[in-house]
Write a protein that holds these residues in place. Structure first.
Motif, PDB file in Angstrom:
ATOM      1  N   LEU A  74       0.829  -1.207   0.000  1.00  0.00           N
ATOM      2  CA  LEU A  74       0.000   0.000   0.000  1.00  0.00           C
ATOM      3  C   LEU A  74       0.865   1.260   0.000  1.00  0.00           C
ATOM      4  CD1 LEU A  74      -2.491  -1.139   2.794  1.00  0.00           C
ATOM      5  CD2 LEU A  74      -2.857  -1.265   0.330  1.00  0.00           C
ATOM      6  N   ASP A  75       0.455   2.251  -0.778  1.00  0.00           N
ATOM      7  CA  ASP A  75       1.161   3.532  -0.810  1.00  0.00           C
ATOM      8  C   ASP A  75       0.548   4.487   0.206  1.00  0.00           C
ATOM      9  OD1 ASP A  75       2.881   2.811  -2.891  1.00  0.00           O
ATOM     10  OD2 ASP A  75       1.391   3.356  -4.406  1.00  0.00           O
ATOM     11  N   ASN A  76       1.401   5.247   0.880  1.00  0.00           N
ATOM     12  CA  ASN A  76       0.971   6.308   1.784  1.00  0.00           C
ATOM     13  C   ASN A  76       0.084   5.819   2.933  1.00  0.00           C
ATOM     14  OD1 ASN A  76       1.068   9.080   2.544  1.00  0.00           O
ATOM     15  ND2 ASN A  76      -0.999   9.358   1.745  1.00  0.00           N
ATOM     16  N   VAL A  77       0.266   4.565   3.357  1.00  0.00           N
ATOM     17  CA  VAL A  77      -0.501   4.032   4.482  1.00  0.00           C
ATOM     18  C   VAL A  77       0.464   3.685   5.611  1.00  0.00           C
ATOM     19  CG1 VAL A  77      -2.018   2.181   5.304  1.00  0.00           C
ATOM     20  CG2 VAL A  77      -2.324   3.104   2.995  1.00  0.00           C
ATOM     21  N   LYS A  78       0.151   4.169   6.789  1.00  0.00           N
ATOM     22  CA  LYS A  78       0.900   3.826   7.996  1.00  0.00           C
ATOM     23  C   LYS A  78       0.023   2.905   8.835  1.00  0.00           C
ATOM     24  CE  LYS A  78       4.542   6.509   7.591  1.00  0.00           C
ATOM     25  NZ  LYS A  78       5.901   6.024   7.563  1.00  0.00           N
ATOM     26  N   VAL A  79       0.590   1.805   9.295  1.00  0.00           N
ATOM     27  CA  VAL A  79      -0.131   0.914  10.197  1.00  0.00           C
ATOM     28  C   VAL A  79       0.335   1.199  11.610  1.00  0.00           C
ATOM     29  CG1 VAL A  79      -0.584  -1.469  10.886  1.00  0.00           C
ATOM     30  CG2 VAL A  79      -0.459  -0.881   8.455  1.00  0.00           C
ATOM     31  N   LEU A  80      -0.620   1.495  12.473  1.00  0.00           N
ATOM     32  CA  LEU A  80      -0.364   1.720  13.886  1.00  0.00           C
ATOM     33  C   LEU A  80      -1.022   0.586  14.654  1.00  0.00           C
ATOM     34  CD1 LEU A  80      -1.525   5.469  14.054  1.00  0.00           C
ATOM     35  CD2 LEU A  80       0.629   4.552  13.193  1.00  0.00           C
ATOM     36  N   THR A  81      -0.258  -0.163  15.400  1.00  0.00           N
ATOM     37  CA  THR A  81      -0.828  -1.183  16.276  1.00  0.00           C
ATOM     38  C   THR A  81      -0.767  -0.632  17.688  1.00  0.00           C
ATOM     39  OG1 THR A  81      -0.281  -3.055  14.870  1.00  0.00           O
ATOM     40  CG2 THR A  81      -0.552  -3.512  17.218  1.00  0.00           C
ATOM     41  N   ILE A  82      -1.935  -0.527  18.308  1.00  0.00           N
ATOM     42  CA  ILE A  82      -2.028   0.072  19.634  1.00  0.00           C
ATOM     43  C   ILE A  82      -2.536  -0.975  20.621  1.00  0.00           C
ATOM     44  CG2 ILE A  82      -3.050   1.924  21.013  1.00  0.00           C
ATOM     45  CD1 ILE A  82      -3.247   3.590  18.445  1.00  0.00           C
ATOM     46  N   SER A  83      -1.820  -1.081  21.740  1.00  0.00           N
ATOM     47  CA  SER A  83      -2.208  -2.000  22.808  1.00  0.00           C
ATOM     48  C   SER A  83      -1.844  -1.381  24.151  1.00  0.00           C
ATOM     49  CB  SER A  83      -1.502  -3.346  22.640  1.00  0.00           C
ATOM     50  OG  SER A  83      -0.125  -3.229  22.942  1.00  0.00           O
ATOM     51  N   MET A  84      -2.181  -2.078  25.213  1.00  0.00           N
ATOM     52  CA  MET A  84      -1.797  -1.650  26.564  1.00  0.00           C
ATOM     53  C   MET A  84      -0.441  -2.216  26.965  1.00  0.00           C
ATOM     54  SD  MET A  84      -3.741   0.430  28.077  1.00  0.00           S
ATOM     55  CE  MET A  84      -5.355   0.950  28.574  1.00  0.00           C
ATOM     56  N   ASP A  85       0.194  -2.986  26.087  1.00  0.00           N
ATOM     57  CA  ASP A  85       1.525  -3.523  26.389  1.00  0.00           C
ATOM     58  C   ASP A  85       2.488  -2.376  26.659  1.00  0.00           C
ATOM     59  OD1 ASP A  85       0.991  -6.356  25.866  1.00  0.00           O
ATOM     60  OD2 ASP A  85       0.843  -5.774  23.753  1.00  0.00           O
ATOM     61  N   LEU A  86       3.455  -2.616  27.525  1.00  0.00           N
ATOM     62  CA  LEU A  86       4.485  -1.611  27.785  1.00  0.00           C
ATOM     63  C   LEU A  86       5.335  -1.407  26.531  1.00  0.00           C
ATOM     64  CD1 LEU A  86       5.665  -2.686  31.340  1.00  0.00           C
ATOM     65  CD2 LEU A  86       4.222  -0.734  30.741  1.00  0.00           C
ATOM     66  N   PRO A  87       5.834  -0.203  26.308  1.00  0.00           N
ATOM     67  CA  PRO A  87       6.669   0.050  25.130  1.00  0.00           C
ATOM     68  C   PRO A  87       7.863  -0.899  25.022  1.00  0.00           C
ATOM     69  CG  PRO A  87       6.105   2.119  26.185  1.00  0.00           C
ATOM     70  CD  PRO A  87       5.630   1.023  27.097  1.00  0.00           C
ATOM     71  N   VAL A  99       8.871  -7.731  12.863  1.00  0.00           N
ATOM     72  CA  VAL A  99       7.902  -6.732  12.411  1.00  0.00           C
ATOM     73  C   VAL A  99       8.607  -5.385  12.295  1.00  0.00           C
ATOM     74  CG1 VAL A  99       5.825  -5.463  13.083  1.00  0.00           C
ATOM     75  CG2 VAL A  99       5.890  -7.957  13.281  1.00  0.00           C
ATOM     76  N   GLU A 100       8.653  -4.850  11.069  1.00  0.00           N
ATOM     77  CA  GLU A 100       9.365  -3.593  10.818  1.00  0.00           C
ATOM     78  C   GLU A 100       8.510  -2.529  10.137  1.00  0.00           C
ATOM     79  OE1 GLU A 100      12.638  -4.878   8.430  1.00  0.00           O
ATOM     80  OE2 GLU A 100      13.723  -5.717  10.146  1.00  0.00           O
ATOM     81  N   ASN A 101       7.320  -2.896   9.664  1.00  0.00           N
ATOM     82  CA  ASN A 101       6.499  -1.968   8.880  1.00  0.00           C
ATOM     83  C   ASN A 101       5.309  -1.415   9.658  1.00  0.00           C
ATOM     84  OD1 ASN A 101       8.131  -2.550   6.577  1.00  0.00           O
ATOM     85  ND2 ASN A 101       7.017  -4.472   6.380  1.00  0.00           N
ATOM     86  N   VAL A 102       5.242  -1.710  10.943  1.00  0.00           N
ATOM     87  CA  VAL A 102       4.140  -1.290  11.798  1.00  0.00           C
ATOM     88  C   VAL A 102       4.723  -0.472  12.944  1.00  0.00           C
ATOM     89  CG1 VAL A 102       2.422  -2.163  13.454  1.00  0.00           C
ATOM     90  CG2 VAL A 102       2.702  -3.300  11.253  1.00  0.00           C
ATOM     91  N   ASP A 103       4.052   0.618  13.297  1.00  0.00           N
ATOM     92  CA  ASP A 103       4.424   1.359  14.496  1.00  0.00           C
ATOM     93  C   ASP A 103       3.616   0.789  15.657  1.00  0.00           C
ATOM     94  OD1 ASP A 103       5.988   2.922  12.874  1.00  0.00           O
ATOM     95  OD2 ASP A 103       4.819   4.757  13.142  1.00  0.00           O
ATOM     96  N   THR A 104       4.297   0.129  16.610  1.00  0.00           N
ATOM     97  CA  THR A 104       3.596  -0.349  17.799  1.00  0.00           C
ATOM     98  C   THR A 104       3.617   0.770  18.822  1.00  0.00           C
ATOM     99  OG1 THR A 104       5.630  -1.413  18.572  1.00  0.00           O
ATOM    100  CG2 THR A 104       4.015  -2.813  17.434  1.00  0.00           C
ATOM    101  N   LEU A 105       2.445   1.049  19.356  1.00  0.00           N
ATOM    102  CA  LEU A 105       2.266   2.174  20.269  1.00  0.00           C
ATOM    103  C   LEU A 105       1.536   1.709  21.521  1.00  0.00           C
ATOM    104  CD1 LEU A 105       1.106   4.637  17.489  1.00  0.00           C
ATOM    105  CD2 LEU A 105       3.374   4.581  18.561  1.00  0.00           C
TER     106      LEU A 105
END
Length: 166
Positions: A74-87, A99-105
């Motif tokens: 996908l072009d111009n798409v950012k995947v954000l995975t959000i959980s309560m896990d500690l950083p 996993v390198e293409n997802v921002d875990t937050l």
């Protein structure tokens, strides 16, 4: 409000339900380096927001890996995975999973995202499984609150929505 179960037991969701057509609510979460991240940090991009209870469970692991693979198409798409896990745990998990293409937050500090998007499970202080697509103008174009938190989301519909939101 969305009706969600966890292992077939009803749970109470706190916050505001988000619907297609809404302006995406802002939030503050933590990146793996403990820096604060909010919606404006992804300005100009389509955001596929993948919400999981914990990366250390099978379905959450599979969900994050699936979106990690799909985003490369996908072009111009950012995947954000959000959980309560500690950083720290998120960073460790990403390294182990490749996993390198997802921002875990992490929403662990103040549940800002959970309350803003209506996915905070009161009984467990975890986030309910959900997927949101937010276009580059921060309009919500796709919403899925997964009715049973241990089930997978509809990957194909979310990916199609992200493609259309360009």
């Amino acid at each position: 409000m969305a009706s969600i179960t966890f292992k077939e037991n009803p749970v109470t969701l706190l916050g505001n339900e988000v619907k297609e057509g809404d302006k995406a609510p802002d939030f503050t979460v933590l990146a793996n380096d403990l820096s604060e991240v909010n919606l404006d940090d992804y300005e100009g991009n389509v955001k596929l927001i993948s919400v999981v209870p914990s990366l250390d469970t099978g379905v959450c692991d599979a969900q994050t890996k699936r979106f990690n693979e799909e985003v490369t198409k996908l072009d111009n798409v950012k995947v954000l995975t959000i959980s309560m896990d500690l950083p720290f745990a998120q960073k460790r998990w990403c390294g182990a999973a490749g996993v390198e293409n997802v921002d875990t937050l992490s929403d662990h500090r103040d549940a800002s995202f959970g309350e803003a998007y209506g996915v905070l499970i009161q009984e467990m202080r975890l986030l309910a499984r959900a997927v949101f697509v937010v276009d580059s103008n921060n309009n919500v174009t796709y919403v899925e609150y997964v009715s049973e938190a241990t089930n997978h989301p509809d990957y194909e519909s979310a990916i199609t929505a992200a493609e259309k939101a360009q």
